[in-house]
Design an enzyme around this catalytic site. Structure first.
Site, PDB file in Angstrom:
ATOM      1  N   GLY A 197       0.507  -1.117  -0.043  1.00  0.00           N
ATOM      2  CA  GLY A 197       0.156   0.002   0.159  1.00  0.00           C
ATOM      3  C   GLY A 197       0.897   1.278   0.200  1.00  0.00           C
ATOM      4  O   GLY A 197       1.925   1.286   0.130  1.00  0.00           O
TER       5      GLY A 197
ATOM      6  N   GLY B  81       0.696   5.813   1.033  1.00  0.00           N
ATOM      7  CA  GLY B  81      -0.323   6.824   0.751  1.00  0.00           C
ATOM      8  C   GLY B  81      -0.108   8.081   0.348  1.00  0.00           C
ATOM      9  O   GLY B  81       1.368   8.524  -0.112  1.00  0.00           O
ATOM     10  N   GLY B  82      -0.182   9.075   1.241  1.00  0.00           N
ATOM     11  CA  GLY B  82       0.197  10.512   0.775  1.00  0.00           C
ATOM     12  C   GLY B  82       1.709  10.212   1.278  1.00  0.00           C
ATOM     13  O   GLY B  82       2.808  11.163   1.136  1.00  0.00           O
TER      14      GLY B  82
ATOM     15  N   VAL C 162       3.321   1.258   2.634  1.00  0.00           N
ATOM     16  CA  VAL C 162       3.328   0.080   3.586  1.00  0.00           C
ATOM     17  C   VAL C 162       3.758  -1.211   3.194  1.00  0.00           C
ATOM     18  O   VAL C 162       3.483  -1.571   1.799  1.00  0.00           O
ATOM     19  CB  VAL C 162       1.710  -0.333   4.023  1.00  0.00           C
ATOM     20  CG1 VAL C 162       1.499  -1.558   4.409  1.00  0.00           C
ATOM     21  CG2 VAL C 162       1.137   1.372   4.760  1.00  0.00           C
TER      22      VAL C 162
ATOM     23  N   LYS D 205       5.310   0.086   8.562  1.00  0.00           N
ATOM     24  CA  LYS D 205       4.273   1.461   7.297  1.00  0.00           C
ATOM     25  C   LYS D 205       6.219   2.108   7.690  1.00  0.00           C
ATOM     26  O   LYS D 205       6.351   2.698   8.511  1.00  0.00           O
ATOM     27  CB  LYS D 205       4.103   2.293   8.574  1.00  0.00           C
ATOM     28  CG  LYS D 205       3.790   3.544   7.953  1.00  0.00           C
ATOM     29  CD  LYS D 205       2.936   4.002   8.781  1.00  0.00           C
ATOM     30  CE  LYS D 205       1.239   5.267   7.683  1.00  0.00           C
ATOM     31  NZ  LYS D 205      -0.446   5.319   9.043  1.00  0.00           N
TER      32      LYS D 205
ATOM     33  N   ASP E  43     -10.014   9.399  11.614  1.00  0.00           N
ATOM     34  CA  ASP E  43     -10.141   8.947  10.371  1.00  0.00           C
ATOM     35  C   ASP E  43     -10.191   7.922   9.763  1.00  0.00           C
ATOM     36  O   ASP E  43      -9.856   7.208   9.568  1.00  0.00           O
ATOM     37  CB  ASP E  43      -8.648   9.277  10.323  1.00  0.00           C
ATOM     38  CG  ASP E  43      -8.352   9.837   8.262  1.00  0.00           C
ATOM     39  OD1 ASP E  43      -9.252  10.002   7.457  1.00  0.00           O
ATOM     40  OD2 ASP E  43      -6.537   8.587   8.054  1.00  0.00           O
TER      41      ASP E  43
END
Length: 265
Positions: A15, A17-18, A22, A39, A122
């Site tokens: 994965g 993200g911004g 991950v 992460k 979130d």
């Protein structure tokens, strides 16, 4: 791959993200140890502020011992190792019963966190993951990077959290402190997306989306649940009330009412 952090050997990316990537990684103990999720902040975000944020994410989540909350193992300056969940995102669930079961499991996890003074801030589909043996093992809430400790309201306020606009409660958009009801609002948005394929409010720009959260009732659901659809609409409307005090008393109460409404069809 083959790189390592803190002795964890990366095997593949799972994965992005911004601010971080991950990976699936192998524990330093090796052997028969299950894989972990690693992460790692990307190069541009390895600043002191982001490292502090990552460390706080680890510390908050590590205080919460619940099967529906991601388990934390170790962390370093710009990485953290946590429970690996290989069953994919919440949105892969197709059966109504499975969707409601997952929502109920996350509601229980959120209520547990709220009783310990933590607001996730979130909640959204991409932050709810499934184990490979779902439904034997339940859905798991991840990513406490925006989490808020209620004690901060007394001693120190954290900087305003980054928000995921399609799921953000009106009080946050108005600059007020989050509460358990803030997570309930986001869970309701998540439930709508799970059953319809899109969150309640969809807009072309951020200002329009903010205005919708502040001023508009959630639009009626398509005829997803037949005769029960209007009842489901009313449950969602209450969970997404503009004023937090008008929402359900807990996330579990919301999902219980949602399940009851769907079953009435």
């Amino acid at each position: 791959m083959g790189a390592s952090f803190g002795g964890y050997l990366i095997t593949r990316e799972v994965g992005r993200g911004g601010s971080a990537v991950v990976y699936q990684a192998q524990s330093p103990e090796g052997g028969q140890c299950p894989p972990v999720a690693l992460k790692v902040l990307d190069e541009q975000h390895r600043t002191a502020a982001w490292q502090t944020r990552l460390g706080r994410e680890f510390e908050i989540a590590a205080t919460l011992d619940h099967p529906g909350i991601v388990g934390m193992y170790r962390h370093g300056p710009f990485w953290l190792a946590m429970q690996f969940l290989g069953g994919g995102p919440l949105t892969r669930l197709q059966a109504t019963g499975d969707r409601l079961a997952a929502l109920a499991q996350i509601a229980t996890a959120l209520d547990y966190a709220h009783h310990r003074g933590i607001v996730h801030c979130d909640v959204k589909p991409t932050n709810i993951l499934l184990p490979q043996d779902f439904p034997h093992s339940g859905a798991v809430l991840t990513d406490f990077g925006s989490a808020h400790a209620v004690v901060d309201d007394v001693h120190r306020r954290q900087p305003d959290p980054e928000v995921s606009l399609p799921y953000t409660a009106p009080e946050i958009l108005l600059g007020k402190a989050p509460s358990a009801a803030t997570d309930e609002y986001a869970l309701a948005c998540t439930a709508v997306e799970l059953f319809t394929g899109a969150p309640p409010f969809v807009a072309d720009d951020a200002a329009e989306l903010v205005d919708a959260h502040l001023r508009h009732l959630p639009p009626p659901l398509p005829n997803t649940f037949g005769a029960a659809t209007r009842t489901v609409d009313l449950v969602v409307e209450r969970a997404m009330a503009k004023y937090p005090a008008r929402r359900y008393d807990s996330c579990t109460e919301f999902v219980t009412e949602l399940s009851r409404a769907i079953a009435s069809g």
